[in-house]
Design a protein around this motif. Structure first.
Motif, mmCIF file in Angstrom:
data_model
loop_
_atom_site.group_PDB
_atom_site.id
_atom_site.type_symbol
_atom_site.label_atom_id
_atom_site.label_comp_id
_atom_site.label_asym_id
_atom_site.label_seq_id
_atom_site.Cartn_x
_atom_site.Cartn_y
_atom_site.Cartn_z
ATOM 1 N N CYS A 92 50.097 54.849 66.902
ATOM 2 C CA CYS A 92 50.018 54.376 65.514
ATOM 3 C C CYS A 92 50.502 52.926 65.368
ATOM 4 C CB CYS A 92 50.842 55.271 64.597
ATOM 5 S SG CYS A 92 50.189 56.944 64.478
ATOM 6 N N GLY A 93 50.804 52.285 66.474
ATOM 7 C CA GLY A 93 51.238 50.889 66.400
ATOM 8 C C GLY A 93 52.479 50.681 65.558
ATOM 9 N N LEU A 94 53.380 51.660 65.532
ATOM 10 C CA LEU A 94 54.610 51.533 64.741
ATOM 11 C C LEU A 94 55.619 50.678 65.498
ATOM 12 C CD1 LEU A 94 54.740 55.218 63.497
ATOM 13 C CD2 LEU A 94 54.375 53.198 62.067
ATOM 14 N N ASN A 95 56.571 50.090 64.761
ATOM 15 C CA ASN A 95 57.465 49.121 65.407
ATOM 16 C C ASN A 95 58.815 49.708 65.789
ATOM 17 O OD1 ASN A 95 58.655 49.501 62.991
ATOM 18 N ND2 ASN A 95 58.540 47.378 62.296
ATOM 19 N N ASN A 96 59.039 51.000 65.490
ATOM 20 C CA ASN A 96 60.353 51.564 65.785
ATOM 21 C C ASN A 96 60.253 53.064 66.040
ATOM 22 O OD1 ASN A 96 63.120 52.446 65.669
ATOM 23 N ND2 ASN A 96 63.578 50.484 64.700
ATOM 24 N N ILE A 97 60.862 53.513 67.132
ATOM 25 C CA ILE A 97 60.762 54.907 67.527
ATOM 26 C C ILE A 97 61.504 55.828 66.557
ATOM 27 C CG2 ILE A 97 62.794 55.000 69.054
ATOM 28 C CD1 ILE A 97 60.731 56.438 71.057
ATOM 29 N N ARG A 98 62.423 55.246 65.768
ATOM 30 C CA ARG A 98 63.120 56.059 64.772
ATOM 31 C C ARG A 98 62.157 56.573 63.697
ATOM 32 N NH1 ARG A 98 65.695 52.417 67.078
ATOM 33 N NH2 ARG A 98 67.827 52.657 67.846
ATOM 34 N N LYS A 99 61.012 55.923 63.572
ATOM 35 C CA LYS A 99 60.019 56.359 62.582
ATOM 36 C C LYS A 99 59.312 57.642 63.042
ATOM 37 C CE LYS A 99 58.722 52.141 60.113
ATOM 38 N NZ LYS A 99 59.454 51.027 60.752
ATOM 39 N N THR A 100 59.323 57.914 64.355
ATOM 40 C CA THR A 100 58.584 59.075 64.851
ATOM 41 C C THR A 100 59.520 60.172 65.367
ATOM 42 O OG1 THR A 100 58.316 58.028 67.012
ATOM 43 C CG2 THR A 100 56.547 57.707 65.427
ATOM 44 N N SER A 101 60.817 60.016 65.092
ATOM 45 C CA SER A 101 61.777 61.082 65.417
ATOM 46 C C SER A 101 62.261 61.659 64.095
ATOM 47 C CB SER A 101 62.942 60.499 66.218
ATOM 48 O OG SER A 101 63.950 61.467 66.379
#
Lengths: 539, 539
Positions: B519-528
């Motif tokens: 998803c081209g997100l900039n931070n892994i905290r968004k997907t945890s």
């Protein structure tokens, strides 16, 4: 870390079997001696054929280089042993598997039972002018059990039944190479695969067969797992997870992963494993309870999780582990906890139906070693109230506290009564006394001494606990305090309810218990891949 | 446990935002004041209608008893907000959801935007002689944002486009009840759902919109999760797990669950969380590496696992977590590690294809808040050797150690070069120098300075590591010692190889990273869901 659970070597067998009885150790010792003698006999029985062998290319150890990703061009794949049938008569095949047994007969012939997963086939190595030399027979006879071998040969169909192998064809060997060698084994797969009934039967006929006990199995788990029953158990376990997920996905649930390292203790109650997290006190999740509810507060609607659950248990029983795989569900409801029980009902009936349909071979493999009756269950799951259960027990003279919890014995007795009366070994008991349930359980609307909760039983043992949850923060705090929980330790959880939590409920089950009870097994260590209990932290 | 991650109350906002900038805190304060004023205005604007209301039954708070599983007989289910379309014009519906915004217009009318998951609909409460009283309008106007409400009304189709809701119909309210009340919110869902672009655009037009920063989001995760982007992210995450499993099951893999509490450290290397296990030193699994290999030694053939992975990281980066969900695969091979890469290739192409097919809505929801370009990948995944990669970097003047590992910067640069040359953002780099790989990695057959290993990259970041494993115990011990690992700490693992391990290989990926990079997100905290990093252990 050292000690009880190391795999034994020749040097330290005694220390390994400290959990096993002395008798067992003696058996193991005897077995090893026999094996060593066999190996010795095998090499001695061959001719002292040291002269150059013009057929030497047809056998031998595969050089490691060949298996270090050298042979990329070789895209052919071996035939599966399970696929070896009459239809392949006279066909040339390549098979790979383990040398389960090797038996030399004189100098010119050797029989190898090759096993791949649960399938076995007899391979015959006979001296032949253009393919098999005496040296090759000697080489084969000297192979160690469980070594991995590549066999090339012609499929033949013998006129008599082949005993002791699953496949009813033989392979007339032309080439045989050893891919990986095994050292002398602490347990033989044949012994580990034997049922108690077989041992008893042999005993009556005067023959004493090896019985491998639980600790020896677990100490040598990588060997023990190779039995057909164990391959069956863990394929069934995988299938339970698959059906669980597929059913819930089809009901608009989705899968979440909650953190296993948490501040405080997840639910107050039972003992937790503690650890240091960057200088902060932390513990391992006893269940995903609090976080799955917080996902519901986050409008996830319907969620499930399959993941590790950790309990610092001191129970040395057949059904407790310190680490197991939780099957957890949480869902919004509209009005009633029966909405949750409806999901439990349909989900588990689907699991049982599908296992019976799709895992027949695996269930048979388990049953051959550990005989069991198929689970009796109804198309629509029986629901009894706790009160009704207590009454049924009372009616046969078993007195239990009507406002307490049922102990293991009472649960088993009730299971028996329910089976006799309703013909099912799977049922739901609901409306438990509030006092015996966790703080987050919703009290009943008409009597706060009871709760909107349920347990589910298979074969008289509890496998699922569930309830409607308290979604109102004031009541939640009140209940937590009443249960002696320090509110500070669950403040992040309580906060999630301040911004309006939907009415919701859910349940949790243990994957290992579901498999154990469906298959009527007597110990949960049989359904945990590498079990962790109060005495065991390895392998 | 106390401190940084508690949800803020009116009293302790300052302490909460210790991770946030002062600017952010000021914004939050301003927002709260505005909300309080709105609530005040709403109740003030209504009439002081205290006289008895003959229409009182049409609104009010649902008594808790009703939601304590009293109304079992009520089996009707509300209409889903997402299903409200023109086709239902003039139909009476019951819907349940959150009051996202409440806007009183004069004394006789109030607008409520009701949200269920990612769907919103405008509900109009207008005084009507037989259904809606002025007292009811007052009641509605006084509701707090995010409270859960039941609405009954008629579907109407306005002649003009409705802005700010997903559904293009309105509900003319006849009854409205509050199921659960929210207190004043620390963040508004509308603010949390806003894209940076929107904020910039408004700023250029002279309007200052609230930007909710990462820490505030995570401190109030149960609120933050309610945004369409977050609902999308976690449905996509669930779908990645589903495709991963379905693909592997169809390729004859099955699912295992390995223990997370282990003696020793799982792979030597990185820092582990330590704990006391019944008096024995233990640690949390850094990966299921050793046990998944032991399952292969147990003849499981092809296995996978989805489970918790724990690393005592000190990396404060956008892509490291202390706890994440591992996607792990291990399989027997015949000759070559390309057999493993073949699975990686087909598995991930299947994941990407299926996500693009089945998660369009979710991907759009994510993209609205966090715009991204769809991942560019080839039907058959590009494979480059490490040497080729180093050469590509050299060709553009980037010097890297040809026998060392690539650093993050070099990886990103190489990703750029590969995209330009081959048109893909997903590729495999293989044949790494042995020195930079874990001890269990198989050296190359033709040059022991290299290894049969690979990494896989998405958008210039590593997401998968894999290799052929050493299956010969002697070489395994030699490699472990060369890597400085105390053999005693891995003795149970080493023992599993003595009874002949099949040639095998495998790989591991992180679920959160796969979703982040797809998803081209900039931070892994968004997907945890509830991230754990060096500074965060709650909620």
């Amino acid at each position: 870390m050292e000690g009880s659970s190391q795999t034994p070597t020749n040097e330290d067998l005694a220390s390994v079997s400290k959990n096993a009885t002395k008798k067992e150790a003696a058996k193991q010792e005897k077995l090893r001696r026999r094996q060593e003698q066999e190996a010795l006999a095998a090499s001695a029985s061959s001719l002292a054929v040291d002269e150059e062998d013009r057929l030497a290319a047809n056998y031998g150890d595969v050089p490691l280089k060949d298996i270090q990703s050298k042979r990329v061009e070789d895209v052919s794949r071996p035939t599966k042993v399970g696929a070896l049938t009459n239809a392949l008569e006279n066909c040339s095949v390549w098979i790979r598997g383990r040398a389960q047994t090797i038996r030399a007969v004189g100098k010119n012939i050797s029989f190898v039972v090759l096993r791949e997963r649960e399938f076995t086939v007899q391979c015959v190595v006979t001296v032949q002018p253009d393919t098999v030399s005496r040296q090759m027979v000697k080489y084969v006879s000297g192979l160690s059990r469980e070594s991995i071998i590549d066999v090339e040969g012609l499929v033949s169909v013998p006129s008599v039944e082949i005993k002791g192998t699953t496949q009813q064809v033989e392979v007339q060997v032309r080439k045989l190479y050893c891919v990986t060698k095994a050292v002398v084994l602490p347990i033989n797969i044949e012994d580990a695969a034997r049922s108690d009934a077989e041992i008893e039967k042999a005993l009556q006929a005067g023959e004493k067969l090896v019985r491998v006990n639980q600790d020896t199995r677990l100490n040598n788990r990588s060997l023990d797992l190779r039995t057909p029953a164990n391959l069956g158990i863990f394929r069934i376990q995988s299938q339970v997870g698959t059906i669980f997920r597929q059913f819930l996905l089809s009901e608009d649930f989705f899968e979440i992963h909650t953190p296993k390292i948490n501040p405080g203790s997840s639910e107050g109650g039972a003992a937790v494993f503690r650890l240091d997290y960057k200088g902060q006190p932390a513990c391992l999740a006893q269940s995903p309870q609090l976080h799955k509810q917080m996902a519901i507060c986050g409008d996830f609607g319907r969620v499930f999780e399959i993941g590790g659950v950790f309990r610092d248990e001191d129970s040395h029983t057949h059904r407790h582990l310190c680490e197991f795989t939780g099957l957890d569900v949480e869902m919004e409801i509209y009005w009633h906890y029966s909405e949750v029980m409806d999901i439990v009902d349909r989900l588990f009936v689907t699991i049982f139906d599908t296992l019976n349909e799709t895992c027949q071979k695996e269930l048979e493999a388990v049953g051959r070693q550990y005989p069991f009756e198929p689970l009796k269950y109804l198309p629509e799951t029986l629901r009894l109230t706790f009160k009704e259960g207590v009454q049924m027990l009372k009616d046969v003279g078993v007195e239990v506290d009507p406002m307490g919890d049922l102990n293991t014995e009472a649960e088993r007795k009730l299971g028996q009564l329910v089976l006799e009366k309703y013909g099912t070994e799977f049922y739901i008991l609901h409306r438990y006394p509030l006092a015996v349930r966790p703080f987050y359980t919703m009290p009943c609307h008409d009597n706060p001494a009871y709760s909107n909760s349920f347990d589910v039983f298979i074969r008289g043992e509890e496998i699922i606990s569930g309830s409607q949850r308290v979604h109102v923060p004031e009541l939640l705090e009140e209940r937590a305090q009443a249960c002696g929980i320090d509110l500070k330790t669950i403040s992040a959880y309580l906060d999630a309810f301040r911004y309006a939590a939907p009415p919701h409920g859910g349940f949790g089950a243990g994957l290992e218990r579901v498999v154990m009870l469906f298959c009527g097994l007597n110990n949960i260590r049989k359904t945990s891949l590498f079990p962790r209990d109060p005495l065991r932290l390895a392998p």
